[in-house]
Design an enzyme around this catalytic site. Structure first.
Site, PDB file in Angstrom:
ATOM      1  N   ASP A  13       7.409   9.164  67.239  1.00 30.60           N
ATOM      2  CA  ASP A  13       6.209  10.004  67.088  1.00 30.60           C
ATOM      3  C   ASP A  13       5.484  10.234  68.406  1.00 30.60           C
ATOM      4  O   ASP A  13       4.266  10.428  68.425  1.00 30.60           O
ATOM      5  CB  ASP A  13       5.208   9.379  66.093  1.00 30.60           C
ATOM      6  CG  ASP A  13       5.858   9.020  64.784  1.00 30.60           C
ATOM      7  OD1 ASP A  13       6.636   9.841  64.294  1.00 30.60           O
ATOM      8  OD2 ASP A  13       5.594   7.920  64.260  1.00 30.60           O
ATOM      9  N   GLU A  14       6.172  10.236  69.512  1.00 32.04           N
ATOM     10  CA  GLU A  14       5.522  10.378  70.828  1.00 32.04           C
ATOM     11  C   GLU A  14       5.161  11.813  71.154  1.00 32.04           C
ATOM     12  O   GLU A  14       4.463  12.066  72.143  1.00 32.04           O
ATOM     13  CB  GLU A  14       6.432   9.839  71.952  1.00 32.04           C
ATOM     14  CG  GLU A  14       6.757   8.360  71.872  1.00 32.04           C
ATOM     15  CD  GLU A  14       8.042   8.124  71.096  1.00 32.04           C
ATOM     16  OE1 GLU A  14       8.552   9.076  70.466  1.00 32.04           O
ATOM     17  OE2 GLU A  14       8.545   6.990  71.098  1.00 32.04           O
ATOM     18  N   LYS A  16       7.810  14.188  71.120  1.00 31.76           N
ATOM     19  CA  LYS A  16       9.022  14.677  71.790  1.00 31.76           C
ATOM     20  C   LYS A  16       9.301  16.132  71.452  1.00 31.76           C
ATOM     21  O   LYS A  16       9.777  16.885  72.289  1.00 31.76           O
ATOM     22  CB  LYS A  16      10.236  13.829  71.360  1.00 31.76           C
ATOM     23  CG  LYS A  16      10.137  12.379  71.751  1.00 31.76           C
ATOM     24  CD  LYS A  16      11.326  11.592  71.222  1.00 31.76           C
ATOM     25  CE  LYS A  16      11.369  11.424  69.735  1.00 31.76           C
ATOM     26  NZ  LYS A  16      10.299  10.635  69.148  1.00 31.76           N
ATOM     27  N   GLY A  40      10.492  13.331  62.287  1.00 27.64           N
ATOM     28  CA  GLY A  40       9.642  14.470  61.964  1.00 27.64           C
ATOM     29  C   GLY A  40       9.134  15.063  63.261  1.00 27.64           C
ATOM     30  O   GLY A  40       8.380  14.423  63.977  1.00 27.64           O
ATOM     31  N   HIS A  41       9.596  16.238  63.579  1.00 28.96           N
ATOM     32  CA  HIS A  41       9.184  16.873  64.828  1.00 28.96           C
ATOM     33  C   HIS A  41       8.323  18.083  64.518  1.00 28.96           C
ATOM     34  O   HIS A  41       8.748  18.990  63.809  1.00 28.96           O
ATOM     35  CB  HIS A  41      10.408  17.298  65.651  1.00 28.96           C
ATOM     36  CG  HIS A  41      11.165  16.121  66.186  1.00 28.96           C
ATOM     37  ND1 HIS A  41      12.434  16.201  66.688  1.00 28.96           N
ATOM     38  CD2 HIS A  41      10.816  14.821  66.287  1.00 28.96           C
ATOM     39  CE1 HIS A  41      12.829  14.990  67.090  1.00 28.96           C
ATOM     40  NE2 HIS A  41      11.867  14.142  66.848  1.00 28.96           N
ATOM     41  N   GLN A 225      13.102   9.259  66.810  1.00 27.89           N
ATOM     42  CA  GLN A 225      12.544   7.899  66.893  1.00 27.89           C
ATOM     43  C   GLN A 225      12.270   7.517  68.350  1.00 27.89           C
ATOM     44  O   GLN A 225      12.065   8.395  69.158  1.00 27.89           O
ATOM     45  CB  GLN A 225      13.445   6.869  66.186  1.00 27.89           C
ATOM     46  CG  GLN A 225      13.507   7.033  64.674  1.00 27.89           C
ATOM     47  CD  GLN A 225      14.539   8.024  64.213  1.00 27.89           C
ATOM     48  OE1 GLN A 225      15.643   8.031  64.694  1.00 27.89           O
ATOM     49  NE2 GLN A 225      14.188   8.883  63.290  1.00 27.89           N
ATOM     50  N   GLY A 307       3.671  10.760  55.663  1.00 26.63           N
ATOM     51  CA  GLY A 307       2.223  10.887  55.459  1.00 26.63           C
ATOM     52  C   GLY A 307       1.472   9.565  55.628  1.00 26.63           C
ATOM     53  O   GLY A 307       0.262   9.508  55.469  1.00 26.63           O
TER      54      GLY A 307
HETATM   55  P1  IMP Z   1      14.344   3.982  58.740  1.00 22.71           P
HETATM   56  O1  IMP Z   1      14.758   4.705  59.975  1.00 22.71           O
HETATM   57  O2  IMP Z   1      13.912   4.924  57.633  1.00 22.71           O
HETATM   58  O3  IMP Z   1      15.372   3.003  58.269  1.00 22.71           O
HETATM   59  O4  IMP Z   1      13.040   3.111  59.069  1.00 22.71           O
HETATM   60  C1  IMP Z   1      13.075   1.987  59.952  1.00 22.71           C
HETATM   61  C2  IMP Z   1      11.799   1.899  60.781  1.00 22.71           C
HETATM   62  O5  IMP Z   1      11.763   2.996  61.688  1.00 22.71           O
HETATM   63  C3  IMP Z   1      10.501   1.990  59.968  1.00 22.71           C
HETATM   64  O6  IMP Z   1       9.526   1.194  60.591  1.00 22.71           O
HETATM   65  C4  IMP Z   1      10.121   3.446  60.077  1.00 22.71           C
HETATM   66  O7  IMP Z   1       8.735   3.660  59.901  1.00 22.71           O
HETATM   67  C5  IMP Z   1      10.554   3.735  61.503  1.00 22.71           C
HETATM   68  N1  IMP Z   1      10.871   5.149  61.734  1.00 22.71           N
HETATM   69  C6  IMP Z   1      11.971   5.819  61.351  1.00 22.71           C
HETATM   70  N2  IMP Z   1      11.947   7.080  61.770  1.00 22.71           N
HETATM   71  C7  IMP Z   1      10.803   7.226  62.465  1.00 22.71           C
HETATM   72  C8  IMP Z   1      10.222   8.311  63.192  1.00 22.71           C
HETATM   73  O8  IMP Z   1      10.775   9.413  63.308  1.00 22.71           O
HETATM   74  N3  IMP Z   1       9.026   8.053  63.777  1.00 22.71           N
HETATM   75  C9  IMP Z   1       8.424   6.841  63.729  1.00 22.71           C
HETATM   76  N4  IMP Z   1       8.936   5.800  63.074  1.00 22.71           N
HETATM   77  C10 IMP Z   1      10.115   5.986  62.446  1.00 22.71           C
END
Ligand code: IMP
Length: 430
Positions: A13-14, A16, A40-41, A225, A307
């Site tokens: 969520d930086e 990017k 989510g971009h 991520q 959300g």
């Molecule tokens: P997963 O990728 O759904 O298995 O989640 C593993 C961890 O990564 C959790 O803490 C999620 O909140 C985090 N996470 C996964 N995708 C994102 C992202 O795009 N942004 C921020 N955190 C993420």
């Protein structure tokens, strides 16, 4: 060299997506290399805001070709819904403009059901996953029982693979987790329809990108991520199941090391995280609301995919230095500098303290930092609104001091900072 890699330098969520959008103006190809629709971009162009989870956000530029590499896991429901919403916003998406790797793995309703069942079974130790089936899809890949998109090219082969996959998932759902099984025939039928639609998009992305690179075309690798969620380099076990770091870009696209030119790490001007896991510089109460916002603006700190309110805190330089190291970052881009305007003071975590010892670098990575205490440095704050600033000279002295201190503490130049959500709200730093 023709390959630039954009990675998240924090926990995702930086911002990017915005940096990708900016840099795709000079790119011929934009490629996603890891993760799936857990990402989510958000990209704002004029009065239109695009929220993309799977398709590379650089595709919004009409001259680019989008690619989804072998390192990605693909939920076809999300893929087709994004194709539809991009098309209805006037962005052309067709097999000539979007290639999906034959070696990318599929996410099925089985993986999503397992993700939910596993999280529930973890109880208080839950990771806080996005419940998108990411972990189970990558687990199948590593266990060599996953379904690759290439299998969709032969519908009979694919049908058999789906049937046995859903049957195997059902055994686990009912036997291990005492939950409802999926309807094998319905899911298989639905996925056969997706296979027919996906076939024209399936290509050898590695070949395509290597040919592009040989022909002098520019490729932008778009990470999802962030470094601290990397399966190996992140805050394990509170990580995702893919490799969001720079090496993951090469692996996830089938490109060689020699292609790389810039490795751009994107970091917010402060720190956020969603889900569980250690976060030494986290703040709570009033201070947290100030950094997070209340949810009334699209840029407030609430997850694009889920959300959920994000956890927030001060910028952590120990972790940022670590991200510089494990990615080999050549530069940094700082987003959301404007959010720090009008604070009473700006703090920055420069070291950790544990058992009366202070250290500036991690001894064994970030996995065990839960009880580390942050050591803060306080910097002058600024009150001026940054949202109209477009040049380094016009940034308030305190904001420049903040950026220079970040550079000094992590040893790489800050090339860019954003001062608002719009495409042009950026300050390039020479
Ligand atoms: P997963 O990728 O759904 O298995 O989640 C593993 C961890 O990564 C959790 O803490 C999620 O909140 C985090 N996470 C996964 N995708 C994102 C992202 O795009 N942004 C921020 N955190 C993420």
């Amino acid at each position: 060299m023709p390959l630039d890699i954009i990675v998240g330098a924090q926990w995702g969520d930086e911002g990017k997506g915005r940096m990708v959008d900016l840099l795709s103006a000079q790119a011929d190809y934009v490629a996603r290399f890891n993760g799936g629709d857990n990402a989510g971009h958000t990209v704002t162009v004029g009065d239109r805001t695009f929220k993309l989870h799977l398709i590379p956000s650089g595709i919004i530029h009409p001259h680019t070709i989008g690619a989804i590499g072998n390192g990605v896991v693909i939920n076809p429901v999300t893929l087709f819904s994004e194709i539809d919403s991009l098309r209805s916003a006037g962005v052309e998406v067709n097999p000539a403009r979007l290639a999906v790797s034959y070696a990318a793995h599929l996410i099925t309703p089985g993986h999503r059901a397992l993700d939910a069942a596993q999280e529930a079974a973890r109880g208080r130790g839950a990771i806080g996953t996005t419940l998108r089936g990411i972990g189970p899809a990558y687990s199948d890949k590593v266990a060599r029982s996953g379904i690759r998109l290439g299998q969709m090219l032969d519908l009979e082969v694919f049908r058999e693979a789906m049937l046995s996959h859903i049957q195997a998932v059902n055994q686990r759902l009912t036997g291990l987790y005492a939950t409802e099984p999926l309807d094998v025939q319905t899911v298989t039928q639905e996925y056969l329809d997706f296979a027919r639609q996906l076939q024209p998009y399936i290509q050898d992305v590695s070949w395509m990108l290597n040919e592009a690179v040989k022909g002098g075309r520019r490729v932008l690798a778009e990470g999802a991520q962030g470094t601290l969620l990397d399966l190996d380099h992140g805050t394990y076990p509170f990580v995702t199941s893919s490799y969001p770091t720079a090496a993951g870009a090469l692996m996830g696209l089938g490109l060689g090391v020699g292609c790389v030119e810039r490795v751009i790490g994107v970091t917010k001007a402060f720190q956020t995280r969603v889900g569980a896991g250690p976060f030494p510089s986290e703040v709570f109460g009033e201070a947290a609301v100030r950094l997070r916002g209340t949810g009334e603006h699209p840029w407030d700190e609430f997850g694009t995919t889920t959300g959920r309110p994000r956890r927030v805190g001060w910028l952590d330089m120990v972790l940022l230095r670590y991200a510089v190291r494990v990615n080999g970052l050549t530069e940094l881009a700082i987003t959301k500098l404007d959010i720090l305007t009008d604070l009473e003071r700006v703090k920055i975590c420069v070291a950790y303290r544990q058992a009366n010892q202070v250290f500036e670098n991690l001894r064994f990575g970030p996995g065990d930092i839960a009880d580390f205490e942050p050591v803060y440095e306080e910097l002058p704050a600024w009150q001026e609104d940054l949202r109209h600033v477009r040049s380094w000279e016009h940034l308030p002295l305190a904001a420049r001091t903040y950026i220079l201190r970040i550079e000094e503490l992590c040893g790489v130049p800050v090339r860019l900072t954003s001062v608002g959500p719009e495409r042009d709200q950026v300050v390039e730093i020479a």
